[in-house]
Design a protein around this motif. Structure first.
Motif, PDB file in Angstrom:
ATOM      1  N   SER A  56     -79.378  -3.082  49.728  1.00 22.28           N
ATOM      2  CA  SER A  56     -80.457  -4.008  49.366  1.00 22.28           C
ATOM      3  C   SER A  56     -80.785  -4.030  47.883  1.00 22.28           C
ATOM      4  O   SER A  56     -81.955  -4.033  47.491  1.00 22.28           O
ATOM      5  CB  SER A  56     -81.723  -3.664  50.170  1.00 22.28           C
ATOM      6  N   VAL A  57     -79.764  -4.057  47.041  1.00 24.10           N
ATOM      7  CA  VAL A  57     -79.980  -4.207  45.599  1.00 24.10           C
ATOM      8  C   VAL A  57     -79.012  -5.258  45.061  1.00 24.10           C
ATOM      9  O   VAL A  57     -77.976  -5.530  45.642  1.00 24.10           O
ATOM     10  CB  VAL A  57     -79.804  -2.882  44.829  1.00 24.10           C
ATOM     11  N   ASP A  58     -79.384  -5.847  43.928  1.00 25.26           N
ATOM     12  CA  ASP A  58     -78.545  -6.860  43.300  1.00 25.26           C
ATOM     13  C   ASP A  58     -78.301  -6.596  41.817  1.00 25.26           C
ATOM     14  O   ASP A  58     -77.776  -7.465  41.114  1.00 25.26           O
ATOM     15  CB  ASP A  58     -79.161  -8.242  43.501  1.00 25.26           C
ATOM     16  N   ALA A  59     -78.659  -5.399  41.373  1.00 28.82           N
ATOM     17  CA  ALA A  59     -78.301  -4.973  40.022  1.00 28.82           C
ATOM     18  C   ALA A  59     -78.178  -3.455  40.013  1.00 28.82           C
ATOM     19  O   ALA A  59     -78.985  -2.755  40.643  1.00 28.82           O
ATOM     20  CB  ALA A  59     -79.342  -5.418  39.000  1.00 28.82           C
ATOM     21  N   LEU A  60     -77.151  -2.971  39.335  1.00 28.91           N
ATOM     22  CA  LEU A  60     -76.910  -1.537  39.212  1.00 28.91           C
ATOM     23  C   LEU A  60     -76.847  -1.156  37.739  1.00 28.91           C
ATOM     24  O   LEU A  60     -76.324  -1.911  36.922  1.00 28.91           O
ATOM     25  CB  LEU A  60     -75.588  -1.157  39.893  1.00 28.91           C
ATOM     26  N   ILE A  61     -77.371   0.029  37.443  1.00 26.83           N
ATOM     27  CA  ILE A  61     -77.335   0.570  36.084  1.00 26.83           C
ATOM     28  C   ILE A  61     -76.831   2.000  36.160  1.00 26.83           C
ATOM     29  O   ILE A  61     -77.201   2.735  37.082  1.00 26.83           O
ATOM     30  CB  ILE A  61     -78.744   0.565  35.436  1.00 26.83           C
ATOM     31  N   THR A  62     -75.996   2.415  35.205  1.00 28.73           N
ATOM     32  CA  THR A  62     -75.582   3.813  35.176  1.00 28.73           C
ATOM     33  C   THR A  62     -75.261   4.268  33.758  1.00 28.73           C
ATOM     34  O   THR A  62     -74.966   3.443  32.878  1.00 28.73           O
ATOM     35  CB  THR A  62     -74.370   4.063  36.095  1.00 28.73           C
ATOM     36  N   THR A  63     -75.336   5.578  33.581  1.00 28.55           N
ATOM     37  CA  THR A  63     -74.893   6.223  32.336  1.00 28.55           C
ATOM     38  C   THR A  63     -73.778   7.210  32.639  1.00 28.55           C
ATOM     39  O   THR A  63     -73.381   7.973  31.763  1.00 28.55           O
ATOM     40  CB  THR A  63     -76.066   6.969  31.667  1.00 28.55           C
ATOM     41  N   LEU A  64     -73.275   7.210  33.869  1.00 34.22           N
ATOM     42  CA  LEU A  64     -72.287   8.197  34.302  1.00 34.22           C
ATOM     43  C   LEU A  64     -70.878   7.826  33.854  1.00 34.22           C
ATOM     44  O   LEU A  64     -70.339   6.798  34.295  1.00 34.22           O
ATOM     45  CB  LEU A  64     -72.303   8.332  35.822  1.00 34.22           C
ATOM     46  N   PRO A  65     -70.240   8.638  33.024  1.00 25.65           N
ATOM     47  CA  PRO A  65     -68.832   8.390  32.695  1.00 25.65           C
ATOM     48  C   PRO A  65     -67.976   8.528  33.943  1.00 25.65           C
ATOM     49  O   PRO A  65     -68.226   9.385  34.787  1.00 25.65           O
ATOM     50  CB  PRO A  65     -68.510   9.494  31.676  1.00 25.65           C
ATOM     51  N   GLY A  66     -66.991   7.655  34.066  1.00 28.62           N
ATOM     52  CA  GLY A  66     -66.083   7.729  35.198  1.00 28.62           C
ATOM     53  C   GLY A  66     -66.562   7.014  36.436  1.00 28.62           C
ATOM     54  O   GLY A  66     -65.881   7.027  37.464  1.00 28.62           O
ATOM     55  N   THR A  67     -67.740   6.382  36.369  1.00 27.97           N
ATOM     56  CA  THR A  67     -68.261   5.609  37.499  1.00 27.97           C
ATOM     57  C   THR A  67     -68.223   4.126  37.157  1.00 27.97           C
ATOM     58  O   THR A  67     -68.829   3.698  36.174  1.00 27.97           O
ATOM     59  CB  THR A  67     -69.706   6.023  37.839  1.00 27.97           C
ATOM     60  N   GLY A  68     -67.502   3.366  37.964  1.00 25.21           N
ATOM     61  CA  GLY A  68     -67.444   1.917  37.779  1.00 25.21           C
ATOM     62  C   GLY A  68     -68.401   1.234  38.728  1.00 25.21           C
ATOM     63  O   GLY A  68     -68.303   1.402  39.943  1.00 25.21           O
ATOM     64  N   ILE A  69     -69.362   0.497  38.202  1.00 30.57           N
ATOM     65  CA  ILE A  69     -70.297  -0.247  39.048  1.00 30.57           C
ATOM     66  C   ILE A  69     -69.820  -1.701  39.122  1.00 30.57           C
ATOM     67  O   ILE A  69     -69.265  -2.237  38.165  1.00 30.57           O
ATOM     68  CB  ILE A  69     -71.744  -0.157  38.543  1.00 30.57           C
ATOM     69  N   TYR A  70     -70.034  -2.317  40.293  1.00 29.98           N
ATOM     70  CA  TYR A  70     -69.516  -3.673  40.443  1.00 29.98           C
ATOM     71  C   TYR A  70     -70.425  -4.521  41.327  1.00 29.98           C
ATOM     72  O   TYR A  70     -71.196  -4.016  42.134  1.00 29.98           O
ATOM     73  CB  TYR A  70     -68.093  -3.651  41.021  1.00 29.98           C
ATOM     74  N   MET A  71     -70.310  -5.833  41.143  1.00 29.00           N
ATOM     75  CA  MET A  71     -70.954  -6.824  41.983  1.00 29.00           C
ATOM     76  C   MET A  71     -69.895  -7.784  42.507  1.00 29.00           C
ATOM     77  O   MET A  71     -68.850  -7.975  41.883  1.00 29.00           O
ATOM     78  CB  MET A  71     -72.015  -7.601  41.190  1.00 29.00           C
ATOM     79  N   LEU A  72     -70.178  -8.385  43.660  1.00 32.71           N
ATOM     80  CA  LEU A  72     -69.276  -9.336  44.291  1.00 32.71           C
ATOM     81  C   LEU A  72     -69.904 -10.723  44.274  1.00 32.71           C
ATOM     82  O   LEU A  72     -71.073 -10.873  44.642  1.00 32.71           O
ATOM     83  CB  LEU A  72     -68.981  -8.921  45.729  1.00 32.71           C
ATOM     84  N   THR A  73     -69.130 -11.725  43.856  1.00 30.51           N
ATOM     85  CA  THR A  73     -69.675 -13.084  43.795  1.00 30.51           C
ATOM     86  C   THR A  73     -68.632 -14.115  44.195  1.00 30.51           C
ATOM     87  O   THR A  73     -67.425 -13.881  44.085  1.00 30.51           O
ATOM     88  CB  THR A  73     -70.164 -13.432  42.370  1.00 30.51           C
ATOM     89  N   ALA A  74     -69.128 -15.272  44.646  1.00 30.42           N
ATOM     90  CA  ALA A  74     -68.241 -16.403  44.958  1.00 30.42           C
ATOM     91  C   ALA A  74     -68.996 -17.695  44.673  1.00 30.42           C
ATOM     92  O   ALA A  74     -69.049 -18.585  45.504  1.00 30.42           O
ATOM     93  CB  ALA A  74     -67.781 -16.354  46.397  1.00 30.42           C
TER      94      ALA A  74
END
Length: 213
Positions: A56-74
């Motif tokens: 239930s989120v639509d935005a992600l934020i991180t400072t973690l090296p080695g972690t790829g955050i992503y969103m899916l769209t069409a």
């Protein structure tokens, strides 16, 4: 340490596709984290490894090296944000409902507040999404986004909304420099990319950003 960002042209929703795409790009060591998107203005910060999906989120934020955050769209607007100075990245899914709820502005505000990011240092990448050429809408969308973003009318005299401008205006309102905003010119609906409006596809573009080790 560096920052990479990617907008895929093929489906990133299926796990096997994600693994294949990341391997082809030599990024298989990245730990991916996505979201069960609900067209909201909910934002989550990823502060520990081992998280693969947030609800239930639509935005992600991180400072973690080695972690790829992503969103899916069409068709919705995928927005990737980077602060190379402070090592902060964000991925935003801005559909018309999220745009109406100011998810882009709220995410930038959170980055500034939580991580002391300076807006003039932020770089923004807006991926392929439906453009006003194809985004014919009803009155509910016009009320949500605002009449100022009507960008012409269809042959049926229905308004067309400019989601690109609506989200750019939110970025500018938070102090992002216009020269630091990069926009992919492709319209998902008329370019052959995954598009719900064109063919109700289950495929989704992946918009990924990561701090690499």
């Amino acid at each position: 340490m560096g920052i990479i960002h990617i907008f895929t042209e093929t489906d990133f929703k299926k796990e096997e596709n994600r693994k294949r795409i990341m391997k082809e790009m030599g990024l298989e060591s990245l730990e991916l984290c996505g979201a069960n998107q609900i067209h909201s203005a909910n934002i989550a910060c990823i502060e520990k490894t081992g998280v693969s999906i947030l609800d239930s989120v639509d935005a992600l934020i991180t400072t973690l090296p080695g972690t790829g955050i992503y969103m899916l769209t069409a068709d919705c607007v995928p927005i990737l944000v980077e602060d190379a100075e402070n090592g902060v990245v964000a991925a935003i899914h801005a559909g018309w409902r999220g745009t109406a709820e100011q998810i882009t502005a709220k995410t930038i505000r959170k980055i500034k507040k939580e991580y002391n990011s300076q807006p003039q240092e932020l770089k923004v990448y807006i991926g392929p999404h439906i453009k006003s050429c194809c985004f014919e809408v009803g009155e509910e969308v016009v009320r949500g986004i605002g009449e100022k973003y009507i960008d012409g009318y269809s042959e049926n005299n229905k308004p067309k909304i400019n989601l690109t401008k609506a989200n750019i205006d939110q970025l500018l309102s938070e102090g992002i420099m216009e020269s630091n905003i990069n926009v992919d010119s492709r319209c998902t609906c008329c370019s052959g990319l995954p598009s719900w409006r064109r063919e109700k596809t289950a495929d989704r573009i992946g918009s990924i950003i990561a701090i690499t080790r």
